[in-house]
Design a protein around this motif. Structure first.
Motif, PDB file in Angstrom:
ATOM      1  N   VAL A 143       3.643  -1.221   1.789  1.00  0.00           N
ATOM      2  CA  VAL A 143       4.981  -0.720   2.109  1.00  0.00           C
ATOM      3  C   VAL A 143       5.927  -1.910   2.020  1.00  0.00           C
ATOM      4  O   VAL A 143       5.681  -2.949   2.649  1.00  0.00           O
ATOM      5  N   VAL A 144       6.988  -1.781   1.225  1.00  0.00           N
ATOM      6  CA  VAL A 144       7.940  -2.880   1.023  1.00  0.00           C
ATOM      7  C   VAL A 144       9.306  -2.465   1.562  1.00  0.00           C
ATOM      8  O   VAL A 144       9.833  -1.411   1.184  1.00  0.00           O
ATOM      9  N   THR A 145       9.862  -3.266   2.456  1.00  0.00           N
ATOM     10  CA  THR A 145      11.203  -3.027   2.997  1.00  0.00           C
ATOM     11  C   THR A 145      11.963  -4.346   2.987  1.00  0.00           C
ATOM     12  O   THR A 145      11.436  -5.373   2.547  1.00  0.00           O
ATOM     13  N   ASN A 150      13.831  -4.459  12.702  1.00  0.00           N
ATOM     14  CA  ASN A 150      13.291  -3.106  12.918  1.00  0.00           C
ATOM     15  C   ASN A 150      12.353  -2.682  11.790  1.00  0.00           C
ATOM     16  O   ASN A 150      11.360  -1.985  12.024  1.00  0.00           O
ATOM     17  N   CYS A 151      12.635  -3.144  10.565  1.00  0.00           N
ATOM     18  CA  CYS A 151      11.753  -2.832   9.434  1.00  0.00           C
ATOM     19  C   CYS A 151      10.421  -3.571   9.564  1.00  0.00           C
ATOM     20  O   CYS A 151       9.360  -3.016   9.260  1.00  0.00           O
ATOM     21  N   LYS A 152      10.497  -4.822  10.024  1.00  0.00           N
ATOM     22  CA  LYS A 152       9.268  -5.590  10.223  1.00  0.00           C
ATOM     23  C   LYS A 152       8.396  -4.928  11.291  1.00  0.00           C
ATOM     24  O   LYS A 152       7.177  -4.786  11.124  1.00  0.00           O
ATOM     25  N   GLY A 155       6.836  -1.881   9.906  1.00  0.00           N
ATOM     26  CA  GLY A 155       5.690  -2.256   9.071  1.00  0.00           C
ATOM     27  C   GLY A 155       4.450  -2.521   9.893  1.00  0.00           C
ATOM     28  O   GLY A 155       3.336  -2.123   9.517  1.00  0.00           O
ATOM     29  N   GLU A 156       4.622  -3.182  11.030  1.00  0.00           N
ATOM     30  CA  GLU A 156       3.484  -3.446  11.919  1.00  0.00           C
ATOM     31  C   GLU A 156       2.906  -2.148  12.479  1.00  0.00           C
ATOM     32  O   GLU A 156       1.683  -2.018  12.633  1.00  0.00           O
ATOM     33  N   HIS A 164      -5.708  -0.259   5.854  1.00  0.00           N
ATOM     34  CA  HIS A 164      -5.777  -0.836   4.503  1.00  0.00           C
ATOM     35  C   HIS A 164      -4.412  -1.097   3.895  1.00  0.00           C
ATOM     36  O   HIS A 164      -4.319  -1.667   2.802  1.00  0.00           O
ATOM     37  N   ILE A 165      -3.337  -0.670   4.566  1.00  0.00           N
ATOM     38  CA  ILE A 165      -1.989  -0.807   3.993  1.00  0.00           C
ATOM     39  C   ILE A 165      -1.325  -2.077   4.519  1.00  0.00           C
ATOM     40  O   ILE A 165      -1.340  -2.361   5.716  1.00  0.00           O
ATOM     41  N   PHE A 166      -0.708  -2.836   3.595  1.00  0.00           N
ATOM     42  CA  PHE A 166       0.017  -4.051   3.941  1.00  0.00           C
ATOM     43  C   PHE A 166       1.504  -3.755   4.063  1.00  0.00           C
ATOM     44  O   PHE A 166       2.055  -2.969   3.271  1.00  0.00           O
ATOM     45  N   TRP A 167       2.157  -4.388   5.034  1.00  0.00           N
ATOM     46  CA  TRP A 167       3.630  -4.397   5.021  1.00  0.00           C
ATOM     47  C   TRP A 167       4.077  -5.698   4.376  1.00  0.00           C
ATOM     48  O   TRP A 167       3.571  -6.782   4.696  1.00  0.00           O
TER      49      TRP A 167
END
Length: 562
Positions: A143-145, A150-152, A155-156, A164-167
């Protein structure tokens, strides 16, 4: 011939009456529309506006969705990243868009209206989780923001739900913040930029001065918006290119006469601008700042472009640090290198994630013996990714997230060892030769048969984007459709129009007719001079005058642009 001229005239009248650009005549959809009308039954009448904006619009959305099937099929084989960005539309409604992005391109999914909803981390996380479920969580790697707090946090939250998903923060945003940090930290950079900005502002705000300047210059001065990445570099570089024209302008009699005829404020400002243009110290400072920041600018342009970037970003970032050190050896501001280096490394730490390390380690080009023999910037000896402690730690961390259990992780590590030690099929001369010339994803598709699980991971990881630029560019499309004249559009209908508009363009990118012939790059307006244009427009129309292509000089310096 007379009848044809009459039809042509009717078409032009229709375009002019509705403010439609002539560029639409290059659009293959417009020509398909004309062909369909020619084949229509006798007495055919166009649909009513009510039918067009309701049932026909919905039918068109369904039609485009069907045509997107080949793009969606790549989600299973190459994986996909959910890319998102926020914006406020012409009605001041806060929107957040969602795009599904991989090497096949950026597919617009939808844009949600957050009017009256506080954009807290939990709300954003839930919104993005819904998008992940729509795509299929097993297909999503990342997931890219942007880098907002708040986006970080969102992502967490997503990483807790899907192991398995990376922010990933947007690399372009992070690199652009280096310019901001440098301006805040060093007075000499900020002062030089302010003086350069004052010159541009003065000429663009005084039409007569601009007219005199244009008589002596083939280039325009660029007033870059605050939202444009690397605006400091762009403005100063164009100013330096126009130095001779500016110097010629201020010695002309027409300039002196105009200065005398202006009011007191204009004369004072003009005198200050004239002194700045004459100031050798100012231009020396411009040249030195551009030399320091050029590697950062080139990396921003690389990250902001389209194509496979994930396997390159780690090496590019490493090279950028060395290039800055190389440049600063003979620079006026050489004494500030340690502070600049700390700023760059601090931003790199915030930007880098284990996925970048894994992609770097899975790029076969970086194990080529000829590549490793070349010295990196600052005459540093290169080493293979598996010999870099930081990269190896990142690879292990990435495998922990990607692998479902310890058995799968152990298998991936074993296959990775087979790959970097060049055993089995990887030892063949053909595999090693193609590692340099072949696209990394294609290489794994060709030579990954002995390590099928690692090959599947490699193809997915290397196909992911590294920035949210595609989501940001989508707002240009949105503002084009939902503009001041069409501010009565509700968000639902605007969303459908953007979906059709964006994804028809996505599909066209893979047609031969888009690459050559009368429909070549039909969605780019060749008459546009705005720097707020699309990524591809900037590539062709603006950046060609700003940067000279750097050639690989044997030190790993490979400048590539957006």
């Amino acid at each position: 011939m007379l009848e044809r001229n009459e039809v042509d005239l009717k078409i032009i009248r229709g375009l002019c009456a509705n403010g439609i650009p002539f560029n639409v005549l290059r659009n293959p959809q417009f020509l398909e529309m004309v062909s369909a009308i020619k084949k229509a039954p006798d007495g055919y009448k166009p649909p009513s506006s009510e039918k067009a904006r309701t049932t026909l619009l919905d039918a068109c959305v369904r039609d485009v969705e069907k045509e997107l099937a080949p793009v969606k099929d790549t989600w299973y084989t190459q994986g996909v990243s959910i890319v998102s960005d926020g914006w406020t539309n012409v009605k001041h409604n806060p929107l957040i868009n969602v795009l599904a992005v991989n090497s096949r391109g950026a597919m617009f999914m939808h844009a949600g209206d957050f009017l009256g909803i506080e954009k807290k981390a939990g709300v954003i996380a839930k919104y993005l989780i819904d998008a992940i479920e729509t795509v299929g969580s097993s297909n999503v790697l990342q997931v890219v923001t942007d880098n907002a707090a708040n986006c970080k946090k969102a992502g967490e939250e997503i990483e807790k739900v899907y192991k398995h998903i990376f922010w990933s923060p947007c690399c372009v945003h992070t690199l652009n913040l280096i310019f901001k940090d440098l301006g805040n930290e060093f007075y000499w950079q900020n002062d030089t930029y302010k003086k350069g900005k004052a010159i541009v502002k003065y000429f663009l705000n005084h039409t007569h001065a601009l007219s005199i300047f244009r008589e002596n210059s083939r280039l325009e001065l660029l007033k870059v918006a605050k939202t444009r990445f690397a605006s400091h570099y762009i403005l100063l570089r164009r100013l330096l290119d126009c130095r001779e024209a500016l110097a010629t302008t201020i010695v002309l009699n027409s300039w002196r006469d105009w200065m005398k005829s202006g009011d007191e404020m204009a004369r004072t400002e003009g005198a200050n601008i004239t002194e700045t243009i004459k100031d050798e110290e100012f231009w020396e400072s411009v040249e030195n700042i551009l030399a320091i920041t050029k590697p950062i600018f080139l990396l921003i342009k690389f990250c902001d472009g389209e194509g496979l970037k994930m396997g390159e970003i780690y090496e590019k970032m490493d090279n950028m640090v060395g290039e800055i050190k190389d440049v600063m050896k003979d620079n006026k501001y050489a004494g500030y290198f340690e502070e600049i280096n700390q700023i760059v490394l601090a931003r790199w730490d915030k930007m880098s994630i284990p996925l970048h390390c894994l992609a770097h380690a899975l790029n076969p080009r970086f194990y080529d013996k000829h590549y490793l023999q070349k010295l990196a910037p600052c005459d540093v000896k290169r080493k293979a990714p598996n010999l870099d402690v930081e990269v190896s730690d990142g690879v292990i961390e990435a495998f922990k997230k990607i692998g479902e259990d310890e058995e799968e992780r152990s298998m991936l590590r074993a296959q990775f060892a087979t790959f970097h030690m060049k055993k089995g099929i990887f030892s063949r001369s053909a595999a090693q030769a193609d590692a340099v010339t072949m696209d990394a994803v294609d290489w794994w598709g060709t030579y990954g048969s002995e390590t099928p699980e690692l090959a599947e991971v490699a193809k997915k990881v290397l196909s992911q984007p590294i920035s949210s630029s595609s989501a940001e560019r989508n707002w240009s499309t949105y503002s084009y459709i939902h503009n001041v004249k069409r501010n009565r559009l509700n968000c639902n209908r605007a969303d459908k129009l953007v979906f059709i508009h964006s994804n028809i363009r996505l599909q066209s990118r893979f047609l031969e007719s888009y690459k050559s012939g009368p429909h070549k790059k039909w969605d780019m307006n060749p008459e546009s001079t705005y720097i707020e244009g699309s990524s591809a427009q900037l590539e062709e129309m603006v950046w060609e005058d700003l940067v000279e292509e750097d050639v690989d000089n044997g030190k790993g310096k490979r400048a590539r642009l957006d």
